[in-house]
Design a protein around this motif. Structure first.
Motif, short mmCIF file in Angstrom:
data_model
loop_
_atom_site.label_atom_id
_atom_site.label_comp_id
_atom_site.label_asym_id
_atom_site.label_seq_id
_atom_site.Cartn_x
_atom_site.Cartn_y
_atom_site.Cartn_z
N TYR A 23 0.83 -1.20 0.00
CA TYR A 23 0.00 0.00 0.00
C TYR A 23 0.86 1.25 0.00
CZ TYR A 23 -2.74 3.84 1.90
OH TYR A 23 -3.30 5.05 2.10
N LYS A 24 1.92 1.27 0.83
CA LYS A 24 2.82 2.43 0.90
C LYS A 24 3.50 2.68 -0.44
CE LYS A 24 5.84 2.14 4.05
NZ LYS A 24 6.79 2.10 5.14
N SER A 25 3.98 1.61 -1.09
CA SER A 25 4.66 1.79 -2.37
C SER A 25 3.66 2.26 -3.45
CB SER A 25 5.37 0.51 -2.81
OG SER A 25 4.44 -0.51 -3.07
N TYR A 26 2.44 1.76 -3.40
CA TYR A 26 1.41 2.19 -4.36
C TYR A 26 1.08 3.67 -4.13
CZ TYR A 26 -3.13 2.81 -6.57
OH TYR A 26 -4.16 3.29 -7.32
N ALA A 27 0.93 4.07 -2.87
CA ALA A 27 0.60 5.45 -2.56
C ALA A 27 1.74 6.37 -2.98
CB ALA A 27 0.30 5.60 -1.07
N ALA A 28 2.99 5.96 -2.78
CA ALA A 28 4.13 6.78 -3.18
C ALA A 28 4.17 6.93 -4.70
CB ALA A 28 5.43 6.16 -2.67
N ASP A 29 3.91 5.84 -5.42
CA ASP A 29 3.87 5.90 -6.90
C ASP A 29 2.76 6.83 -7.37
OD1 ASP A 29 5.97 4.14 -7.04
OD2 ASP A 29 4.71 2.38 -7.52
N GLU A 30 1.62 6.80 -6.68
CA GLU A 30 0.49 7.65 -7.05
C GLU A 30 0.83 9.12 -6.84
OE1 GLU A 30 -3.08 7.96 -8.85
OE2 GLU A 30 -2.07 6.08 -8.42
N VAL A 31 1.47 9.44 -5.74
CA VAL A 31 1.87 10.82 -5.46
C VAL A 31 2.87 11.30 -6.51
CG1 VAL A 31 3.14 12.28 -3.83
CG2 VAL A 31 1.37 10.73 -3.01
N GLN A 32 3.83 10.45 -6.86
CA GLN A 32 4.83 10.81 -7.87
C GLN A 32 4.16 11.01 -9.22
OE1 GLN A 32 7.90 7.91 -8.39
NE2 GLN A 32 9.13 9.23 -9.69
N SER A 33 3.23 10.16 -9.58
CA SER A 33 2.52 10.28 -10.85
C SER A 33 1.73 11.59 -10.91
CB SER A 33 1.57 9.10 -11.03
OG SER A 33 0.76 9.27 -12.15
N GLN A 34 1.09 11.96 -9.82
CA GLN A 34 0.34 13.21 -9.79
C GLN A 34 1.26 14.41 -9.90
OE1 GLN A 34 -2.01 13.06 -6.23
NE2 GLN A 34 -3.50 11.61 -7.10
N ALA A 35 2.45 14.32 -9.30
CA ALA A 35 3.41 15.42 -9.38
C ALA A 35 3.90 15.59 -10.81
CB ALA A 35 4.59 15.15 -8.44
N VAL A 36 4.15 14.49 -11.51
CA VAL A 36 4.59 14.55 -12.91
C VAL A 36 3.49 15.15 -13.76
CG1 VAL A 36 5.19 13.15 -14.91
CG2 VAL A 36 6.26 12.68 -12.70
N GLN A 37 2.26 14.74 -13.55
CA GLN A 37 1.15 15.27 -14.34
C GLN A 37 0.92 16.75 -14.05
OE1 GLN A 37 -2.27 12.81 -13.69
NE2 GLN A 37 -1.54 11.20 -15.05
N ALA A 38 1.16 17.17 -12.83
CA ALA A 38 0.97 18.57 -12.48
C ALA A 38 2.02 19.45 -13.14
CB ALA A 38 1.01 18.75 -10.97
N SER A 39 3.20 18.91 -13.41
CA SER A 39 4.25 19.70 -14.04
C SER A 39 4.03 19.85 -15.54
CB SER A 39 5.62 19.07 -13.78
OG SER A 39 5.71 17.81 -14.44
N ARG A 40 3.22 19.00 -16.13
CA ARG A 40 2.91 19.11 -17.56
C ARG A 40 1.73 20.05 -17.76
NH1 ARG A 40 2.06 12.96 -18.84
NH2 ARG A 40 3.96 12.18 -17.93
N PRO A 41 1.74 20.80 -18.87
CA PRO A 41 0.55 21.63 -19.16
C PRO A 41 -0.62 20.71 -19.51
CG PRO A 41 2.13 21.77 -20.95
CD PRO A 41 2.78 20.98 -19.86
N VAL A 42 -1.73 21.00 -18.92
CA VAL A 42 -2.92 20.18 -19.15
C VAL A 42 -3.78 20.87 -20.19
CG1 VAL A 42 -4.99 19.20 -18.10
CG2 VAL A 42 -2.86 19.32 -16.81
N ARG A 43 -4.06 20.15 -21.26
CA ARG A 43 -4.92 20.67 -22.30
C ARG A 43 -6.35 20.25 -21.99
NH1 ARG A 43 -5.44 18.52 -28.29
NH2 ARG A 43 -5.47 16.64 -27.06
N PRO A 44 -7.25 21.20 -21.90
CA PRO A 44 -8.64 20.83 -21.58
C PRO A 44 -9.24 19.99 -22.70
CG PRO A 44 -8.50 23.16 -22.16
CD PRO A 44 -7.09 22.62 -22.11
N ALA A 45 -9.96 18.98 -22.30
CA ALA A 45 -10.60 18.11 -23.28
C ALA A 45 -11.78 18.84 -23.90
CB ALA A 45 -11.08 16.83 -22.60
N SER A 46 -11.93 18.67 -25.20
CA SER A 46 -13.08 19.30 -25.86
C SER A 46 -14.33 18.50 -25.51
CB SER A 46 -12.87 19.32 -27.37
OG SER A 46 -12.72 18.01 -27.86
N PRO A 47 -15.44 19.19 -25.33
CA PRO A 47 -16.66 18.48 -24.97
C PRO A 47 -17.13 17.61 -26.14
CG PRO A 47 -17.13 20.78 -25.42
CD PRO A 47 -15.64 20.62 -25.45
N PRO A 48 -17.75 16.49 -25.86
CA PRO A 48 -18.22 15.64 -26.94
C PRO A 48 -19.33 16.33 -27.72
CG PRO A 48 -19.02 14.85 -24.83
CD PRO A 48 -18.06 15.96 -24.54
#
Length: 116
Positions: A23-48
């Protein structure tokens, strides 16, 4: 406490420790993944795009005889009893196939009802 009970407790403790470590290793990976995604510019998805062609318009119908030719379209009506004005009947006669509104073939539709 019996040896059997002690063995069961040791096994349960080992399973709990193993699960917590995963659980600890999964939670650490999740936090790292969110940090990487936060550093990238997020392009808003176009509505369907939703097909709404089947919804009837809320616009009020035009008064008989006042609509322009652009307001009419061929929709399968072929008889004078289905028309609401002379202008509509004339449009249908000139632009739509299979109309039955000009009995004497003089080019003027619905002479008894609309275009008299």
């Amino acid at each position: 406490m019996k040896v059997k009970d002690l063995a069961v407790l040791v096994v349960l403790g080992a399973v709990a420790l193993f699960g917590y470590d995963k659980y600890k290793s999964y939670a650490a990976d999740e936090v790292q993944s969110q940090a990487v995604q936060a550093s990238r510019p997020v392009r808003p998805a176009s509505p369907p795009v939703e097909d709404r062609s089947w919804i009837k318009s809320d616009a009020a119908p035009a008064a008989p005889g006042s609509a322009s030719a652009g307001a009419f379209k061929c929709d399968g009506r072929t008889h004078c009893s289905q028309m609401t004005s002379c202008a509509e009947a004339t449009y249908f006669l000139r632009h739509c196939p299979g109309t039955q509104m000009d009995g004497n073939n003089d080019g003027e539709p619905c002479e008894r009802q609309w275009c008299n």
